[in-house]
Design a protein around this motif. Structure first.
Motif, PDB file in Angstrom:
ATOM      1  N   VAL A   1     -17.543 -25.570 -50.353  1.00  0.00           N
ATOM      2  CA  VAL A   1     -17.596 -26.831 -49.606  1.00  0.00           C
ATOM      3  C   VAL A   1     -16.903 -27.930 -50.412  1.00  0.00           C
ATOM      4  O   VAL A   1     -16.170 -28.760 -49.863  1.00  0.00           O
ATOM      5  CB  VAL A   1     -19.056 -27.208 -49.298  1.00  0.00           C
ATOM      6  CG1 VAL A   1     -19.137 -28.641 -48.786  1.00  0.00           C
ATOM      7  CG2 VAL A   1     -19.629 -26.250 -48.260  1.00  0.00           C
ATOM      8  N   LYS A   2     -17.091 -27.881 -51.718  1.00  0.00           N
ATOM      9  CA  LYS A   2     -16.431 -28.870 -52.565  1.00  0.00           C
ATOM     10  C   LYS A   2     -14.903 -28.742 -52.448  1.00  0.00           C
ATOM     11  O   LYS A   2     -14.178 -29.732 -52.434  1.00  0.00           O
ATOM     12  CB  LYS A   2     -16.859 -28.668 -54.022  1.00  0.00           C
ATOM     13  CG  LYS A   2     -17.109 -29.980 -54.732  1.00  0.00           C
ATOM     14  CD  LYS A   2     -17.804 -29.756 -56.063  1.00  0.00           C
ATOM     15  CE  LYS A   2     -16.835 -29.389 -57.151  1.00  0.00           C
ATOM     16  NZ  LYS A   2     -17.491 -28.864 -58.358  1.00  0.00           N
ATOM     17  N   ALA A   3     -14.452 -27.500 -52.346  1.00  0.00           N
ATOM     18  CA  ALA A   3     -13.006 -27.275 -52.241  1.00  0.00           C
ATOM     19  C   ALA A   3     -12.441 -27.878 -50.960  1.00  0.00           C
ATOM     20  O   ALA A   3     -11.232 -28.116 -50.858  1.00  0.00           O
ATOM     21  CB  ALA A   3     -12.710 -25.780 -52.289  1.00  0.00           C
ATOM     22  N   LEU A   4     -13.297 -28.137 -49.978  1.00  0.00           N
ATOM     23  CA  LEU A   4     -12.824 -28.770 -48.743  1.00  0.00           C
ATOM     24  C   LEU A   4     -12.260 -30.161 -49.015  1.00  0.00           C
ATOM     25  O   LEU A   4     -11.515 -30.707 -48.210  1.00  0.00           O
ATOM     26  CB  LEU A   4     -13.980 -28.893 -47.742  1.00  0.00           C
ATOM     27  CG  LEU A   4     -14.358 -27.646 -46.954  1.00  0.00           C
ATOM     28  CD1 LEU A   4     -15.551 -27.949 -46.076  1.00  0.00           C
ATOM     29  CD2 LEU A   4     -13.196 -27.180 -46.110  1.00  0.00           C
ATOM     30  N   GLY A   5     -12.638 -30.715 -50.140  1.00  0.00           N
ATOM     31  CA  GLY A   5     -12.137 -32.048 -50.464  1.00  0.00           C
ATOM     32  C   GLY A   5     -10.907 -32.006 -51.345  1.00  0.00           C
ATOM     33  O   GLY A   5     -10.444 -33.031 -51.836  1.00  0.00           O
ATOM     34  N   ASN A   6     -10.361 -30.831 -51.557  1.00  0.00           N
ATOM     35  CA  ASN A   6      -9.195 -30.692 -52.432  1.00  0.00           C
ATOM     36  C   ASN A   6      -7.982 -31.440 -51.864  1.00  0.00           C
ATOM     37  O   ASN A   6      -7.855 -31.620 -50.667  1.00  0.00           O
ATOM     38  CB  ASN A   6      -8.870 -29.205 -52.589  1.00  0.00           C
ATOM     39  CG  ASN A   6      -7.996 -28.944 -53.785  1.00  0.00           C
ATOM     40  OD1 ASN A   6      -6.879 -29.435 -53.846  1.00  0.00           O
ATOM     41  ND2 ASN A   6      -8.517 -28.194 -54.734  1.00  0.00           N
ATOM     42  N   LYS A   7      -7.107 -31.836 -52.776  1.00  0.00           N
ATOM     43  CA  LYS A   7      -5.886 -32.541 -52.353  1.00  0.00           C
ATOM     44  C   LYS A   7      -4.986 -31.661 -51.499  1.00  0.00           C
ATOM     45  O   LYS A   7      -4.347 -32.109 -50.579  1.00  0.00           O
ATOM     46  CB  LYS A   7      -5.077 -32.971 -53.590  1.00  0.00           C
ATOM     47  CG  LYS A   7      -5.572 -34.205 -54.279  1.00  0.00           C
ATOM     48  CD  LYS A   7      -4.454 -34.829 -55.108  1.00  0.00           C
ATOM     49  CE  LYS A   7      -3.868 -33.894 -56.143  1.00  0.00           C
ATOM     50  NZ  LYS A   7      -4.755 -33.556 -57.257  1.00  0.00           N
ATOM     51  N   SER A   8      -4.925 -30.382 -51.860  1.00  0.00           N
ATOM     52  CA  SER A   8      -3.945 -29.511 -51.234  1.00  0.00           C
ATOM     53  C   SER A   8      -4.402 -29.047 -49.856  1.00  0.00           C
ATOM     54  O   SER A   8      -5.526 -28.562 -49.685  1.00  0.00           O
ATOM     55  CB  SER A   8      -3.691 -28.315 -52.142  1.00  0.00           C
ATOM     56  OG  SER A   8      -3.357 -27.209 -51.369  1.00  0.00           O
ATOM     57  N   GLU A   9      -3.507 -29.160 -48.913  1.00  0.00           N
ATOM     58  CA  GLU A   9      -3.828 -28.755 -47.542  1.00  0.00           C
ATOM     59  C   GLU A   9      -4.114 -27.266 -47.482  1.00  0.00           C
ATOM     60  O   GLU A   9      -5.051 -26.817 -46.829  1.00  0.00           O
ATOM     61  CB  GLU A   9      -2.660 -29.093 -46.612  1.00  0.00           C
ATOM     62  CG  GLU A   9      -2.974 -28.849 -45.150  1.00  0.00           C
ATOM     63  CD  GLU A   9      -1.733 -28.767 -44.279  1.00  0.00           C
ATOM     64  OE1 GLU A   9      -0.631 -29.094 -44.764  1.00  0.00           O
ATOM     65  OE2 GLU A   9      -1.868 -28.379 -43.106  1.00  0.00           O
ATOM     66  N   ALA A  10      -3.300 -26.506 -48.217  1.00  0.00           N
ATOM     67  CA  ALA A  10      -3.447 -25.049 -48.163  1.00  0.00           C
ATOM     68  C   ALA A  10      -4.808 -24.624 -48.707  1.00  0.00           C
ATOM     69  O   ALA A  10      -5.469 -23.745 -48.138  1.00  0.00           O
ATOM     70  CB  ALA A  10      -2.333 -24.397 -48.969  1.00  0.00           C
TER      71      ALA A  10
END
Lengths: 596, 132, 489
Positions: A483-492
């Motif tokens: 879920v945290k990765a959902l906030g990542n900068k990268s769209e991919a």
């Protein structure tokens, strides 16, 4: 359909390259229009070469050849200056002023006959060392009298004075001293030449190609000459050959290359055809023998030696490199498809035939292709003792070696091998990801190492791969991290996080995704709606109805499909909505229904 | 028992052929889907071992042909490198009698085939009984 | 007066020399780079297990899109061979572009199709879809047949993209014969480069005339018996073995043959799909996609694989061949002029400084320059400015260069893929290489020049001509070679 190159060594390749470069050069140069050559040279193909001595100026050289210093400078594309001449040698033009074909003499002039020899300059050069007499005998070319050089001044130092029969070695040596480049042996040659001057003048001529002879010029009888290394007649130069001849020369070159290529073509066709026919026969027989060995019986390991000694055929084939490789390939192929006892027999045979040595040797090869092959073979044949060697290549600079080493690691140690992700310096290509995942899918299930840290890696492809791993092996404990990765900068990364959540979803997942929806990119929005369709319960119908009302066909269809998967309530809402609006929506409804 | 093997990899095909010949089957070996289709009609085998990915016709088409009317009694065992659920499901839905994933064990395969033959035999007998 | 003419002729011939020199340099350089790249590819192939993509569910998903117009004769077999393709995550979309023959009915019967309710998204503009068909038989569940109103090849492709649900699209001509592992090989480059986005990949196209084809599969490779087809075989060998790979290496590829190419669907849709207003839609799409990527500042590349993956029927009469070349030339002009902003534009890097100029000066202007140059040379010779001997020696030079280049291409073929095994076939190919400059080449130049003139003459009435699409002259054509109108090289 597999391609086969015979480029086992780079030689042919290099040859082709070289030959093509050559043609390239020739063709590009010849196509440009040429400059006109020569100016006042009456004897266009011949000029003299003068080796410059210390302290000589253009003027002094000019005096020796009855020509102005400026002319020499111009003829050599140099600027005239009244100081020591810098180049090591200059060419002397033969013009009307200093040269004639007839033996016509003015009172104050000295005449020096010039000779030149037709023939190979190289031959001459070589023969030159062998002494005068030998040369005369061995030179094929004819000696020709080219004409006479008119000069007003004979430099006593340069034109050695040697009275007939009485050579003056001191003078020659003295002069030689000034010329640093002349070697000892050469001095001797010169000496003997000078002494033989009277009797065999021709030899001197040959030796220098062009020479100043005392004998032919009555006015300088006292000039036995010692111009040896100073002047030579240059053989006809190609520079004045006509354009047509040049082009035709290139045509000839191209045609001869073509003919050569044609010969190669037929040669290789024959070789390859022969090989293919032989291989077709041989491969069948090798396969048969292999299968006999594999299916031979129960006491396989005890029998193998006996079988090998009887199976001369296989032994014979093993001596050839190509066949060895074929046997390795077949054994690997068998090992990959067949497991159980028979599968193990492949492994035993591989070891019994010492093929593991072949594979291990490939690791040392300079050719990356071989290294890759070696790693592959060792990994499939489970040669665990080679592990360290293979794992050294995990971060190899060569991407192919690197990828193969990673695959080998996972093949040999399963999930435990995933540690390499922590030390990985390079991105993992999608192909490699597919490969690694499919290797993991077949390896025995065990605990997956902690992947938490990897999700924070700056290496985007690594994060994506981790998300795929989490999804594929349903690491539900990682939910919060994903879920945290959902906030990542990268769209991919966000895209794969959404996909990953589908696999490890819990009761909060859907609401998390819905919260993300508004700020996401189009591609990720699509992914979210799809995932909601899969994991949603009836609580997400409002969201899906909202999406359904968007003015975008793609989202409408997605939302409709998603709704239709939300049980009775979803379907009811969908139908109700579509009936209410009608038009396109009824088509969408039909579409959804026929897809289900 | 006549067994038809449809497998495009020559080594695997030959291994299967040798193995099952030793087991006492009469084996017909084919290398692609089209050849298999022709040989099936020609020899009417009792058992078919088929790969899925083959030139001309896929193994699935062979199953479909057999099970959708040609001769439902023929036992079809699928040998495939595809282990995922969807692929297995697809094959069974078409009527495959068994699905074996590569890498497979020959001994296991042989046992599976024997069991299928046994079950089929019983069914055939039952069917015959029903007729009379 | 004469002096001026002489000076003018001198300058012109100098320019011609320079042009020729540049062209030869290009050719030779490219041949060398191609060899290197082909070799590298061969090595890579050697240790790659392509079947991974066929068996793994994690591989990229692919929609094959195959538009067809009046392909009734071979369509059943061709679709069958597509269905037997090795690939796990696949759908096959056949577009019936308003055929007037029975192709749709044949498909419906052969594959047990029924019409499904399908809501077609208008992602890309395309003509009305009349119906979408799927099979009752689960064996053919990969198959989708789309029946639509006739709109030409580009339009049919766009319609198929609208329906495609997978991440990548592979556009093929229905009448093409693909190798069994063609899909695996063409898809792999798309996912093989982690640092750049591969937006498209293409494969080598070979000529299938006189080859033995059974049930939509190539069984035996033969050299075409027809002279024209044979020349084209040689032409394709040269172009693919000695040219295309170099462009890949330099990442300057501007064309992937319409007969077989894979694309990233996302990018295709983002830049608007195929252009229906050009006859060179395949090249136009690649150029547009590249422009799009450059403008988005995303690193990208277009890949090419030297393995022969796709076999196609080549035109075997002068009439059809002439028309094909005419179209290619018009397509090239249209594409290049539409994207002239690329030319010598710093932003587009190598594409702006090498690819575009190469296409502009050699592919587009090549035939015109050759034609005009020949005329100038000839007239200068007749007027006595140039000696006859020089004229002929130059002619001989160009011809012998051509022969050498062809021989080299054949050698490469023998060394690499070795498709034509019989020495007599090789000999025939070599003979073709010698006769080509006299028979085939002038005709090709002439067709291209016709293309140029047609382009300028018909500029305005273009739209209508495309609309008649595939079937400009169906009555004269054998079915199966209709798509030969489209660029295959």
């Amino acid at each position: 359909m597999s391609a086969i190159f015979i480029f086992s060594n780079g030689d042919k390749n290099r040859f082709l390259r070289v030959s093509f470069t050559l043609i390239l050069f020739l063709s590009s140069f010849s196509l440009f229009p040429q400059k006109k050559s020569g100016t006042t040279n009456v004897f266009p193909n011949v000029h003299l070469k003068h080796i410059v001595l210390p302290h000589e100026t253009f003027t002094t050289i000019g005096q020796l050849y009855g020509i102005r210093g400026e002319d020499i400078a111009e003829y050599n594309n140099l600027e005239y200056y009244d100081e020591e001449v810098i180049p090591k040698y200059v060419t002397i033009p033969l013009s009307k002023q200093n040269f004639s074909k007839e033996k016509r003499v003015f009172s104050n002039e000295l005449l020096v006959p010039l000779y030149y020899i037709r023939g190979n300059a190289k031959t001459l050069f070589r023969l030159k060392k062998n002494g005068p007499n030998k040369m005369v005998r061995r030179v094929n070319g004819r000696i020709l009298l080219a004409g006479y050089l008119h000069t007003t001044k004979v430099d006593q130092k340069v034109f050695q004075i040697a009275s007939p029969g009485t050579p003056e070695p001191t003078a020659i040596v003295g002069y030689s001293k000034r010329k640093d480049t002349v070697s000892n042996t050469k001095q001797k040659d010169k000496f003997s030449l000078a002494s033989n001057q009277q009797t065999t003048p021709v030899a001197t001529v040959i030796k220098n190609k062009a020479n100043f002879l005392s004998k032919g010029a009555p006015l300088i009888t006292r000039l036995p000459e010692k111009k040896e290394a100073f002047a030579e007649v240059i053989e006809p130069q190609p520079r004045s050959v006509s354009r047509v001849q040049k082009v035709l020369f290139l045509v000839k070159v191209q045609l001869s290359i073509s003919i050569f290529l044609v010969a190669l073509i037929f040669l290789y066709t024959a070789i390859r055809n022969r090989k293919e026919i032989l291989n077709a026969k041989l491969n069948g027989s090798i396969r048969k023998v292999l299968i006999d060995e594999i299916l031979g019986g129960n006491s396989f390991s005890g029998r193998i030696n006996k079988a090998l000694s009887t199976s001369l055929f296989l032994k014979k084939q093993l001596s050839k490199k190509a066949n060895r490789q074929f046997i390795i390939d077949e054994i690997i192929n068998g090992r990959k498809s067949i497991k159980g006892e028979v599968g193990d027999n492949f492994l035993k045979l591989y070891l019994a035939l010492n093929l593991d040595k072949d594979s291990a040797n490939k690791l040392k090869s300079k050719n990356w292709n071989n290294v890759v092959k070696g790693i592959q073979e060792l990994a499939i044949m489970e040669q665990n003792h080679k592990m360290t060697e293979i794992f050294r290549e995990i971060n190899s600079k060569n991407e192919f070696i690197r990828m193969e080493a990673q695959s080998a690691l996972l093949r040999l140690s399963g999930f435990g091998g995933l540690w390499f992700l922590n030390v990985l310096n390079y991105p993992i290509s999608e192909w490699q990801q597919v490969k690694l995942l499919s290797i993991l899918a077949t390896s025995p299930v065990s605990d997956i190492p902690d992947l938490r840290l990897l999700l924070d890696s700056p290496n985007q492809s690594l994060v994506i791969f981790t998300l795929k791993l989490i999804g594929l092996f349903k690491q539900r404990t990682m939910h919060n991290e994903v879920v945290k990765a959902l906030g990542n900068k990268s769209e991919a990364i966000r895209f794969f996080a959404v996909k990953c959540l589908k696999e490890i979803h819990n009761e909060y997942t859907a609401s998390v995704l819905i919260r993300r929806f508004a700020t996401e990119t189009r591609r990720n929005k699509i992914a979210i709606v799809k995932v909601i369709g899969e994991i949603g319960d009836q609580g997400q119908t409002d969201f899906l109805l909202d999406v359904l009302s968007l003015g975008d066909d793609t989202f409408r269809i997605l939302a409709a499909t998603a709704l239709s998967k939300q049980g009775i309530k979803g379907n009811y809402l969908l139908e109700e909505y579509c009936d209410k609006i009608g038009g396109q929506y009824s088509e969408i409804l039909l579409h959804t229904k026929s897809a289900v | 028992m006549v067994m038809l093997i449809a497998e495009d990899d020559p080594l695997i095909s030959m291994t299967l052929e040798t193995f099952f010949t030793k087991e006492g089957y009469k084996v017909i070996s084919t290398n692609n889907g089209r050849e298999a289709m022709l040989k099936i009609e020609e020899h009417l085998p009792d058992i078919i071992l088929t790969d899925v990915m083959m030139p001309f016709y896929s193994g699935l088409e062979i199953i479909a042909k057999i099970k959708s009317g040609f001769n439902k009694k023929i036992i079809v065992v699928v040998l495939s490198a595809m282990g995922q659920e969807s692929a297995v499901k697809e094959a069974f839905e078409l009527g495959a009698d068994d699905y074996v994933t590569k890498p497979f064990s020959l001994a296991e395969l042989s046992l599976r085939v024997k069991r299928l033959v046994k079950v089929r035999g019983r069914n055939t007998v039952l069917q015959l009984d029903e007729k009379f | 007066m004469m002096i001026w003419f002489e000076i003018l002729a001198g300058i012109l011939t100098d320019i011609l020399y320079f042009y020729c020199a540049c062209m030869l340099v290009f050719y030779v350089l490219f041949a060398m780079i191609s060899i290197g790249e082909t070799l590298r590819n061969y090595k890579k192939n050697n240790s790659t297990d392509y079947s991974l993509l066929a068996t793994s569910e994690h591989g990229p998903s692919v929609s094959i899109i195959a538009p067809g117009y009046n392909e009734g004769v071979g369509i059943i077999d061709n679709v069958r061979s597509l269905l037997a393709m090795y690939y796990s995550n696949l759908e096959i979309i056949i577009v019936n572009d308003g055929s007037t023959d029975k192709s749709l009915q044949k498909l419906i019967i052969a594959y047990e199709l029924y019409k499904v309710d399908f809501f077609v998204e208008k992602v890309l503009p395309a003509k009305q879809v009349r119906g979408v068909y799927k099979s009752i038989n689960p064996v053919y569940k990969k198959l989708i047949v789309v029946d639509k109103e006739n709109g030409g090849k580009a339009d049919a492709l766009n319609a198929a993209i609208n329906i495609a649900s997978k991440d990548y699209i592979v556009a093929i001509d229905v009448d093409c014969i693909l190798e069994q592992d063609a899909l695996l090989k063409i898809i792999k480059p798309l996912i093989d480069y982690p640092k750049v986005r591969v937006i498209a990949s293409g494969g080598v196209v070979r000529i299938a005339n006189s080859c033995v084809v059974e049930d939509g599969k190539l069984v035996k490779v033969n050299l075409p018996k027809n002279y024209l087809a044979r020349v084209q075989t040689l032409e394709y060998l040269r172009s693919f073995l000695l040219g295309r790979m170099a462009w890949t290496r330099l990442n300057g590829l501007l064309l992937i043959s319409g007969a077989f190419g894979a694309f990233d669907k996302e990018i295709v849709i983002k830049c608007g799909g195929y252009n229906t207003n050009t006859v060179g839609e395949d090249m136009e799409l690649i150029v547009r996609m590249r422009r799009y990527m450059v403008e988005k500042n995303e690193p990208h590349c277009v890949k090419y694989i030297p393995d022969p993956l796709c076999w196609t029927e080549a035109p075997s009469t002068y009439k059809i061949l002439g028309r094909q070349r005419n179209r290619w030339m018009r397509g090239t002009i249209e594409t290049l002029l539409a994207h002239k902003i690329i030319c010598f534009n710093k932003r587009y890097g190598l594409m702006g400084f090498v690819s575009y100029p190469y296409w502009f000066f050699f592919e587009m202007l090549g035939p015109a320059v050759e034609f005009i140059g020949f005329i100038i040379f000839l007239s200068a010779t007749i007027l006595g400015i140039i000696k006859w001997s020089f004229f002929f020696s130059m002619l001989l030079f160009m011809i012998s260069f051509g022969c050498m280049y062809s021989a080299f291409a054949i050698l490469m073929e023998v060394l690499s893929y070795h498709q034509y095994k019989r020495p007599s076939d090789i000999l025939k190919l070599l003979l073709v290489a010698i006769t080509e400059p006299f028979l085939f080449h002038p005709f090709m130049v002439w067709s291209s020049i016709r293309g140029i003139t047609d382009y300028f003459r018909n500029k305005k009435s273009w739209g209508e001509m495309t609309r008649s699409g595939f079937g400009t002259d169906i009555s004269e054509l054998k079915p199966g070679i209709l798509n030969a109108h489209y660029r295959k090289v």
